[in-house]
Design an enzyme around this catalytic site. Structure first.
Site, PDB file in Angstrom:
ATOM      1  N   ALA A  65       1.443  -8.376  19.546  1.00  0.00           N
ATOM      2  CA  ALA A  65       2.470  -8.795  18.581  1.00  0.00           C
ATOM      3  C   ALA A  65       3.858  -8.814  19.213  1.00  0.00           C
ATOM      4  CB  ALA A  65       2.454  -7.845  17.379  1.00  0.00           C
ATOM      5  N   HIS A 105       0.813  -1.215   0.000  1.00  0.00           N
ATOM      6  CA  HIS A 105       0.000   0.000   0.000  1.00  0.00           C
ATOM      7  C   HIS A 105       0.841   1.256   0.000  1.00  0.00           C
ATOM      8  CE1 HIS A 105      -3.684  -2.349   1.719  1.00  0.00           C
ATOM      9  NE2 HIS A 105      -3.525  -2.519   0.426  1.00  0.00           N
TER      10      HIS A 105
HETATM   11  C1  BV8 Z   1      -8.434  -2.553  -4.885  1.00  0.00           C
HETATM   12  C2  BV8 Z   1      -3.028   2.826   2.692  1.00  0.00           C
HETATM   13  C3  BV8 Z   1      -9.002  -2.900  -7.146  1.00  0.00           C
HETATM   14  C4  BV8 Z   1      -3.387   4.240   2.942  1.00  0.00           C
HETATM   15  C5  BV8 Z   1      -5.035   1.433   2.839  1.00  0.00           C
HETATM   16  C6  BV8 Z   1     -13.642  -7.171  -2.333  1.00  0.00           C
HETATM   17  C7  BV8 Z   1     -14.674  -7.178  -1.427  1.00  0.00           C
HETATM   18  C8  BV8 Z   1     -15.067  -5.987  -0.798  1.00  0.00           C
HETATM   19  C9  BV8 Z   1     -14.407  -4.770  -1.100  1.00  0.00           C
HETATM   20  C10 BV8 Z   1     -13.389  -4.779  -1.997  1.00  0.00           C
HETATM   21  C11 BV8 Z   1     -13.003  -5.967  -2.622  1.00  0.00           C
HETATM   22  N1  BV8 Z   1     -11.975  -5.654  -3.468  1.00  0.00           N
HETATM   23  C12 BV8 Z   1     -11.715  -4.335  -3.412  1.00  0.00           C
HETATM   24  C13 BV8 Z   1     -12.557  -3.765  -2.519  1.00  0.00           C
HETATM   25  C14 BV8 Z   1     -12.583  -2.337  -2.181  1.00  0.00           C
HETATM   26  C15 BV8 Z   1     -11.575  -1.991  -1.084  1.00  0.00           C
HETATM   27  C16 BV8 Z   1     -11.928  -2.689   0.198  1.00  0.00           C
HETATM   28  O1  BV8 Z   1     -11.366  -3.738   0.520  1.00  0.00           O
HETATM   29  N2  BV8 Z   1     -12.794  -2.062   0.960  1.00  0.00           N
HETATM   30  C17 BV8 Z   1     -13.133  -2.584   2.268  1.00  0.00           C
HETATM   31  C18 BV8 Z   1     -13.374  -1.407   3.224  1.00  0.00           C
HETATM   32  C19 BV8 Z   1     -14.362  -3.476   2.162  1.00  0.00           C
HETATM   33  N3  BV8 Z   1     -10.215  -2.305  -1.485  1.00  0.00           N
HETATM   34  C20 BV8 Z   1      -9.517  -1.440  -2.267  1.00  0.00           C
HETATM   35  O2  BV8 Z   1     -10.008  -0.425  -2.713  1.00  0.00           O
HETATM   36  C21 BV8 Z   1      -8.085  -1.823  -2.619  1.00  0.00           C
HETATM   37  N4  BV8 Z   1      -7.916  -1.672  -4.044  1.00  0.00           N
HETATM   38  O3  BV8 Z   1      -8.982  -3.563  -4.552  1.00  0.00           O
HETATM   39  O4  BV8 Z   1      -8.299  -2.154  -6.189  1.00  0.00           O
HETATM   40  C22 BV8 Z   1      -8.625  -2.436  -8.463  1.00  0.00           C
HETATM   41  C23 BV8 Z   1      -8.769  -3.315  -9.520  1.00  0.00           C
HETATM   42  C24 BV8 Z   1      -8.421  -2.890 -10.781  1.00  0.00           C
HETATM   43  C25 BV8 Z   1      -7.936  -1.597 -10.966  1.00  0.00           C
HETATM   44  C26 BV8 Z   1      -7.795  -0.728  -9.903  1.00  0.00           C
HETATM   45  C27 BV8 Z   1      -8.145  -1.133  -8.645  1.00  0.00           C
HETATM   46  C28 BV8 Z   1      -7.055  -0.897  -2.009  1.00  0.00           C
HETATM   47  C29 BV8 Z   1      -7.145  -0.897  -0.522  1.00  0.00           C
HETATM   48  C30 BV8 Z   1      -5.962  -0.123   0.064  1.00  0.00           C
HETATM   49  C31 BV8 Z   1      -6.450   1.053   0.877  1.00  0.00           C
HETATM   50  N5  BV8 Z   1      -5.310   1.664   1.584  1.00  0.00           N
HETATM   51  N6  BV8 Z   1      -3.933   1.946   3.427  1.00  0.00           N
HETATM   52  C32 BV8 Z   1      -3.164   4.644   4.368  1.00  0.00           C
HETATM   53  O5  BV8 Z   1      -2.513   3.910   5.127  1.00  0.00           O
HETATM   54  O6  BV8 Z   1      -3.628   5.738   4.699  1.00  0.00           O
HETATM   55  S1  BV8 Z   1      -6.041   0.461   3.749  1.00  0.00           S
HETATM   56  C33 BV8 Z   1      -5.588   0.319   5.383  1.00  0.00           C
HETATM   57  O7  BV8 Z   1      -6.591  -0.404   6.083  1.00  0.00           O
HETATM   58  C34 BV8 Z   1      -4.361  -0.541   5.643  1.00  0.00           C
HETATM   59  O8  BV8 Z   1      -3.355  -0.357   4.690  1.00  0.00           O
HETATM   60  C35 BV8 Z   1      -4.850  -1.939   5.665  1.00  0.00           C
HETATM   61  O9  BV8 Z   1      -4.773  -2.540   4.392  1.00  0.00           O
HETATM   62  C36 BV8 Z   1      -6.297  -1.780   5.952  1.00  0.00           C
HETATM   63  C37 BV8 Z   1      -6.702  -2.586   7.155  1.00  0.00           C
HETATM   64  O10 BV8 Z   1      -6.028  -2.069   8.219  1.00  0.00           O
HETATM   65  P1  BV8 Z   1      -5.222  -3.016   9.248  1.00  0.00           P
HETATM   66  O11 BV8 Z   1      -3.795  -2.888   8.896  1.00  0.00           O
HETATM   67  O12 BV8 Z   1      -5.789  -4.382   9.301  1.00  0.00           O
HETATM   68  O13 BV8 Z   1      -5.533  -2.223  10.576  1.00  0.00           O
HETATM   69  P2  BV8 Z   1      -6.884  -2.252  11.399  1.00  0.00           P
HETATM   70  O14 BV8 Z   1      -6.894  -1.067  12.293  1.00  0.00           O
HETATM   71  O15 BV8 Z   1      -8.051  -2.487  10.493  1.00  0.00           O
HETATM   72  O16 BV8 Z   1      -6.711  -3.567  12.277  1.00  0.00           O
HETATM   73  C38 BV8 Z   1      -5.635  -3.632  13.178  1.00  0.00           C
HETATM   74  C39 BV8 Z   1      -5.619  -5.041  13.726  1.00  0.00           C
HETATM   75  O17 BV8 Z   1      -4.510  -5.162  14.608  1.00  0.00           O
HETATM   76  C40 BV8 Z   1      -6.861  -5.382  14.530  1.00  0.00           C
HETATM   77  O18 BV8 Z   1      -7.299  -6.687  14.164  1.00  0.00           O
HETATM   78  C41 BV8 Z   1      -6.368  -5.384  15.980  1.00  0.00           C
HETATM   79  O19 BV8 Z   1      -7.025  -6.343  16.766  1.00  0.00           O
HETATM   80  C42 BV8 Z   1      -4.924  -5.742  15.805  1.00  0.00           C
HETATM   81  N7  BV8 Z   1      -4.042  -5.211  16.862  1.00  0.00           N
HETATM   82  C43 BV8 Z   1      -4.142  -4.028  17.518  1.00  0.00           C
HETATM   83  N8  BV8 Z   1      -3.125  -3.920  18.400  1.00  0.00           N
HETATM   84  C44 BV8 Z   1      -2.377  -5.054  18.279  1.00  0.00           C
HETATM   85  C45 BV8 Z   1      -2.956  -5.874  17.302  1.00  0.00           C
HETATM   86  N9  BV8 Z   1      -2.451  -7.071  16.969  1.00  0.00           N
HETATM   87  C46 BV8 Z   1      -1.339  -7.471  17.608  1.00  0.00           C
HETATM   88  N10 BV8 Z   1      -0.717  -6.740  18.559  1.00  0.00           N
HETATM   89  C47 BV8 Z   1      -1.213  -5.532  18.928  1.00  0.00           C
HETATM   90  N11 BV8 Z   1      -0.594  -4.822  19.880  1.00  0.00           N
END
Ligand code: BV8
Length: 233
Positions: free
Chosen positions: A219, A109
């Site tokens: 982690a 990303h």
């Molecule tokens: C694309 C960069 C296609 C920017 C980010 C299929 C189904 C449904 C939707 C889609 C699909 N395919 C595509 C989509 C659309 C979309 C999507 O997935 N939407 C979601 C909301 C449903 N995806 C996209 O748009 C992607 N692009 O598919 O393109 C395409 C095809 C052809 C041509 C062109 C395009 C692109 C997605 C990228 C977005 N950018 N980040 C920035 O950082 O600002 S996303 C961002 O959130 C992150 O990068 C990461 O990927 C994502 C999830 O975040 P996490 O890292 O998991 O963090 P989160 O807070 O959610 O969770 C933290 C976890 O850690 C928790 O579980 C917690 O319990 C745990 N934790 C906390 N503390 C600890 C811990 N674990 C261990 N120890 C600890 N101490």
């Protein structure tokens, strides 16, 4: 664990949480402070570039206030000591894997410390701010954007990632909610190809059901323990 020869690791914001970097979806996390649509989409950037440039300028500046934690350092040790093939893919745009000692990190990303010019499409290392519309180091146009993948944009090096998922024997997901695709689908790719799938996370995630094993905890504790196990020491 010592029998695995090809490992793919996917990390998310949770591996950087204990270093003090906000995750996206925990209480008070990044996405609670901002609407995704406003700060992490091309449409949001077109609508209000100052909001988006400031959002990333602030996160880039905050890198100076945080340090890698034992989880980052353990993955760097694995890279140094593991005799097989290792691919570390991160969803994170921070630089903590590198500062923790990992030399080969695939930022699917993008990265806060990189600028993408929308005129000449070149990427340049970037440590400061973009709000003042600085000139692109290559073409001099004032058209730099954060080199991060927004929603609706294609993540980087997907071909390389899918090839590794097809051939790995072990897939390990660390600190991710499994909420965003295509990263959230990697476990299913790996599993379909016969890999053992392990999740190391603070709590059960949206993808937990796809893993053979989920270990719940911080982690900084789980990752060093797992690396010790893999290295067989
Ligand atoms: C694309 C960069 C296609 C920017 C980010 C299929 C189904 C449904 C939707 C889609 C699909 N395919 C595509 C989509 C659309 C979309 C999507 O997935 N939407 C979601 C909301 C449903 N995806 C996209 O748009 C992607 N692009 O598919 O393109 C395409 C095809 C052809 C041509 C062109 C395009 C692109 C997605 C990228 C977005 N950018 N980040 C920035 O950082 O600002 S996303 C961002 O959130 C992150 O990068 C990461 O990927 C994502 C999830 O975040 P996490 O890292 O998991 O963090 P989160 O807070 O959610 O969770 C933290 C976890 O850690 C928790 O579980 C917690 O319990 C745990 N934790 C906390 N503390 C600890 C811990 N674990 C261990 N120890 C600890 N101490």
């Amino acid at each position: 664990m010592a029998e695995f020869k090809r490992i793919v690791i996917l990390t998310g914001a949770g591996i950087s949480a204990e270093s003090g970097i906000d995750t996206f979806r925990s209480a008070g996390g990044l996405w609670e402070q901002h609407r995704v649509e406003d700060v992490a989409t091309p449409e949001g950037f077109a609508r209000n570039p100052n909001l988006v440039l400031n959002f990333y300028d602030m996160r880039r500046a905050a890198l100076g206030n945080v340090a890698p934690n034992p989880a980052h350092e353990a993955l760097a040790r694995l890279e140094r000591e593991f005799s097989g093939e290792l691919l570390l893919v991160t969803q994170n745009v921070d630089d903590l894997h590198e500062r923790g000692g990992s030399a080969r990190v695939l930022h699917m990303h993008g990265e806060l410390k990189s600028a993408l010019c929308t005129s000449c499409e070149t990427r340049s290392p970037w440590l400061t701010t973009m709000i003042e519309r600085p000139p692109c180091p290559v073409c001099r146009a004032p058209t730099l954007r954060p080199d991060v993948v927004w929603f609706g944009e294609m993540p980087y090096q997907m071909g390389r990632i899918y090839h590794a998922l097809e051939t790995c024997e072990l897939f390990v997901s660390i600190g991710t909610s499994g909420a965003v695709y295509p990263a959230a689908g990697f476990v299913q790719e790996a599993r379909a190809n016969g890999a053992q799938c392990l999740e190391l996370n603070l709590e059960r995630s949206e993808g937990s059901r796809f893993f053979h094993e989920s270990r719940l905890g911080p982690a900084s504790v789980l990752v060093p323990e797992w690396v010790e196990d893999v290295l067989g020491c």
